[in-house]
Design an enzyme around this catalytic site. Structure first.
Site, PDB file in Angstrom:
ATOM      1  N   ARG A 194       0.820  -1.223   0.000  1.00 13.87           N
ATOM      2  CA  ARG A 194       0.000   0.000   0.000  1.00 13.87           C
ATOM      3  C   ARG A 194       0.849   1.267   0.000  1.00 13.87           C
ATOM      4  O   ARG A 194       0.420   2.313  -0.475  1.00 13.87           O
ATOM      5  CB  ARG A 194      -0.933  -0.040   1.218  1.00 13.87           C
ATOM      6  CG  ARG A 194      -1.673   1.221   1.444  1.00 13.87           C
ATOM      7  CD  ARG A 194      -2.901   1.129   2.331  1.00 13.87           C
ATOM      8  NE  ARG A 194      -2.919   0.202   3.436  1.00 13.87           N
ATOM      9  CZ  ARG A 194      -2.279   0.367   4.604  1.00 13.87           C
ATOM     10  NH1 ARG A 194      -1.515   1.422   4.813  1.00 13.87           N
ATOM     11  NH2 ARG A 194      -2.394  -0.531   5.553  1.00 13.87           N
ATOM     12  N   TYR A 228     -16.663  20.290 -12.277  1.00 12.10           N
ATOM     13  CA  TYR A 228     -17.239  18.961 -12.538  1.00 12.10           C
ATOM     14  C   TYR A 228     -18.281  18.648 -11.459  1.00 12.10           C
ATOM     15  O   TYR A 228     -18.015  18.797 -10.264  1.00 12.10           O
ATOM     16  CB  TYR A 228     -16.067  17.982 -12.504  1.00 12.10           C
ATOM     17  CG  TYR A 228     -16.361  16.524 -12.655  1.00 12.10           C
ATOM     18  CD1 TYR A 228     -16.874  16.024 -13.841  1.00 12.10           C
ATOM     19  CD2 TYR A 228     -16.072  15.638 -11.621  1.00 12.10           C
ATOM     20  CE1 TYR A 228     -17.097  14.658 -13.991  1.00 12.10           C
ATOM     21  CE2 TYR A 228     -16.285  14.272 -11.755  1.00 12.10           C
ATOM     22  CZ  TYR A 228     -16.813  13.795 -12.942  1.00 12.10           C
ATOM     23  OH  TYR A 228     -17.027  12.447 -13.085  1.00 12.10           O
ATOM     24  N   ASP A 287      -8.350  21.306 -11.326  1.00 11.10           N
ATOM     25  CA  ASP A 287      -8.638  20.104 -12.100  1.00 11.10           C
ATOM     26  C   ASP A 287      -8.116  20.358 -13.514  1.00 11.10           C
ATOM     27  O   ASP A 287      -8.670  21.152 -14.270  1.00 11.10           O
ATOM     28  CB  ASP A 287     -10.147  19.826 -12.096  1.00 11.10           C
ATOM     29  CG  ASP A 287     -10.515  18.519 -12.798  1.00 11.10           C
ATOM     30  OD1 ASP A 287      -9.785  18.104 -13.717  1.00 11.10           O
ATOM     31  OD2 ASP A 287     -11.553  17.934 -12.436  1.00 11.10           O
ATOM     32  N   LYS A 335      -9.153   9.637 -18.176  1.00  7.93           N
ATOM     33  CA  LYS A 335      -9.417  10.263 -19.473  1.00  7.93           C
ATOM     34  C   LYS A 335      -8.211  10.063 -20.397  1.00  7.93           C
ATOM     35  O   LYS A 335      -8.025   8.993 -20.937  1.00  7.93           O
ATOM     36  CB  LYS A 335      -9.760  11.740 -19.267  1.00  7.93           C
ATOM     37  CG  LYS A 335     -10.870  11.971 -18.216  1.00  7.93           C
ATOM     38  CD  LYS A 335     -12.222  11.481 -18.695  1.00  7.93           C
ATOM     39  CE  LYS A 335     -13.262  11.339 -17.578  1.00  7.93           C
ATOM     40  NZ  LYS A 335     -13.539  12.488 -16.773  1.00  7.93           N
TER      41      LYS A 335
HETATM   42  C1  LIG Z   1     -14.172  12.440 -15.420  1.00  5.46           C
HETATM   43  C2  LIG Z   1     -13.735  13.639 -14.685  1.00  5.46           C
HETATM   44  C3  LIG Z   1     -13.373  13.568 -13.347  1.00  5.46           C
HETATM   45  C4  LIG Z   1     -13.523  12.299 -12.540  1.00  5.46           C
HETATM   46  O1  LIG Z   1     -12.736  11.258 -12.995  1.00  5.46           O
HETATM   47  P1  LIG Z   1     -13.154   9.731 -12.688  1.00  5.46           P
HETATM   48  O2  LIG Z   1     -11.917   8.990 -12.968  1.00  5.46           O
HETATM   49  O3  LIG Z   1     -14.296   9.430 -13.577  1.00  5.46           O
HETATM   50  O4  LIG Z   1     -13.546   9.685 -11.234  1.00  5.46           O
HETATM   51  C5  LIG Z   1     -12.892  14.697 -12.733  1.00  5.46           C
HETATM   52  N1  LIG Z   1     -12.795  15.864 -13.396  1.00  5.46           N
HETATM   53  C6  LIG Z   1     -13.145  15.980 -14.682  1.00  5.46           C
HETATM   54  C7  LIG Z   1     -13.007  17.292 -15.350  1.00  5.46           C
HETATM   55  C8  LIG Z   1     -13.636  14.885 -15.363  1.00  5.46           C
HETATM   56  O5  LIG Z   1     -14.017  15.002 -16.638  1.00  5.46           O
END
Ligand SMILES: *Cc1c(COP(=O)(O)O)cnc(C)c1O
Length: 401
Positions: free
Chosen positions: A63, A118, A190, A215
């Site tokens: 971990r 988001y 983000d 993504k």
């Molecule tokens: C998809 C997304 C997230 C969250 O990511 P996950 O891996 O789906 O939890 C956070 N911020 C943005 C801008 C996103 O498009």
């Protein structure tokens, strides 16, 4: 990466397209194999009781990190540049967001969050942080240096997302960061849209830069992962928070992410070019009111994008001239190459209808018509345009009835 040598500081000056290929690899200590091994690991054995008592070991426990997780962390740190002193891996993008916020906030604190964040980020603030006595105030993403007026004595963090991943407002990150730092608030961003390839957030005053690696880093719609890159102000608290909470990512997901990272530069460049081509084509269509794409000169945030970013990904939105929602659904249903579904950043194209009106609290969302978000994948642009043409034909037919 010199033959048989570990990456050293000198590689930090190389181009991002090189760093995604070389970062975190050390074939010499891996029998010459190109890729780092995938350690499935919990227990680490110590040579003696003395060593165990003194925790004398490069690795302590699965971990706490393995050569697999360290390789991805190191590769990401190199991409972020010299301000990055620590990277944490989390089991999803949303987990990266919550971990980053938990690492800088405590009971009684206050956080300022962009109204364009988001949706699940808002839910975390409103439904989890609130339970721990942490207040959230949402602000207009275009606030700029006037963020200073919103900072209260207990405001410890300012949370940004630029561009907003549905509505695409560009935020003046350096101006907001300067005002926040003047009042001792930490800045989180983000950065999933630009990735560190197109916006090196820590160079612009961001203290914690978050990626939904799900993504573009993964890039193949087959993995969930989140990453947080921290600077000297925030890295120790970030690492401690992740460790104390027991958060870690499975080795296969780390490996898939690292494998995705190797082609990030070429994939993003294609998403960028194809995205611009499709957006420009859409902008000329009579059905379209406007495009929400920061790299187009028509976008109100274009100057900021041009000043701070070096590229764009394949994600943007379009606003249709007013038509019944059922005509928009007919448009989406007629598309064959654009799947309908959440997420983005994979190799495939996607399209979803959206309406921010229900989630905005600091600003008013009224774009003038129904909105659709598109992710432009790696398919040929001609085919994507032909597909969209079919969508428009279906939309016109549905609007007539
Ligand atoms: C998809 C997304 C997230 C969250 O990511 P996950 O891996 O789906 O939890 C956070 N911020 C943005 C801008 C996103 O498009």
């Amino acid at each position: 990466m010199k033959k048989g040598k570990k990456n050293d500081g000198a590689s930090r000056s190389r181009q991002p397209a090189t760093k995604v290929v070389t970062g975190g690899r050390d074939p010499a200590s891996n029998h010459g194999f190109v890729n780092p091994p995938v350690y499935h690991a919990s227990t680490v054995l110590y040579p003696s009781a003395d060593d165990f008592a003194a925790r004398r070991s490069r690795y302590q426990y699965g971990r706490r990190g393995t050569p697999t997780t360290e390789a991805l962390e190191q590769a990401l740190a190199e991409l972020e540049g010299p301000h990055c002193t620590g990277v944490a891996l989390l089991p999803s993008g949303l987990a990266a967001i919550s971990a980053a916020l938990f690492s800088v906030l405590k009971a009684g604190d206050h956080v300022l969050v962009t109204d364009s964040a988001y949706g699940p980020t808002r839910n975390f603030c409103d439904q989890v942080l609130a339970r721990f006595g942490i207040g959230t105030t949402y602000f207009d993403p275009l606030v700029g240096s006037a963020i200073a007026e919103l900072i209260q004595p207990n405001t410890k963090a300012v949370y940004l997302e630029s561009p907003g991943s549905l509505s695409f407002e560009m935020q003046d990150v350096p101006a907001i960061a300067k005002a926040a730092h003047a009042k001792h608030a930490v800045v989180l961003l983000d950065n999933t849209w630009a990735t560190p390839l197109y916006f090196r957030a820590l160079d612009f005053g961001v203290d914690l830069s978050i990626q939904a690696g799900t993504k573009y880093i993964g890039g193949h719609a087959d993995v969930m992962i989140g990453t947080v890159s921290a600077n000297g102000t925030t890295a120790a608290d970030l690492k401690r928070t992740v460790y104390l909470n027991g958060w870690c990512v499975g080795p296969d997901d780390v490996y898939l992410s690292q494998r995705g990272l190797r082609t990030l530069a070429v994939r993003l460049d294609r998403h960028y070019q194809s995205g611009i081509a499709v957006a420009k084509w859409l902008e000329q269509r009579p059905e379209i009111l406007r495009l929400l794409h920061p790299a187009l000169p028509s976008h109100p945030g274009h100057a900021i994008w041009q000043r701070d970013f070096t590229g764009a990904c394949g994600l943007f939105s379009v606003v249709f001239k007013p038509v019944p929602q059922q005509a928009v659904h007919a448009f989406l249903d007629a598309l064959e190459l654009f799947g309908i579904g959440a997420s983005w950043g994979g190799y495939e194209s996607l399209a979803i209808p959206f309406d921010c009106a229900g989630v905005r609290t600091a600003t008013h969302w009224a774009p003038g018509g129904p909105a659709v978000r598109l992710h432009i994948g790696l398919e040929a642009v001609e085919d994507l345009i032909a597909d969209l043409e079919d969508g428009f034909a279906a939309m016109a037919a549905a609007a007539r009835v």
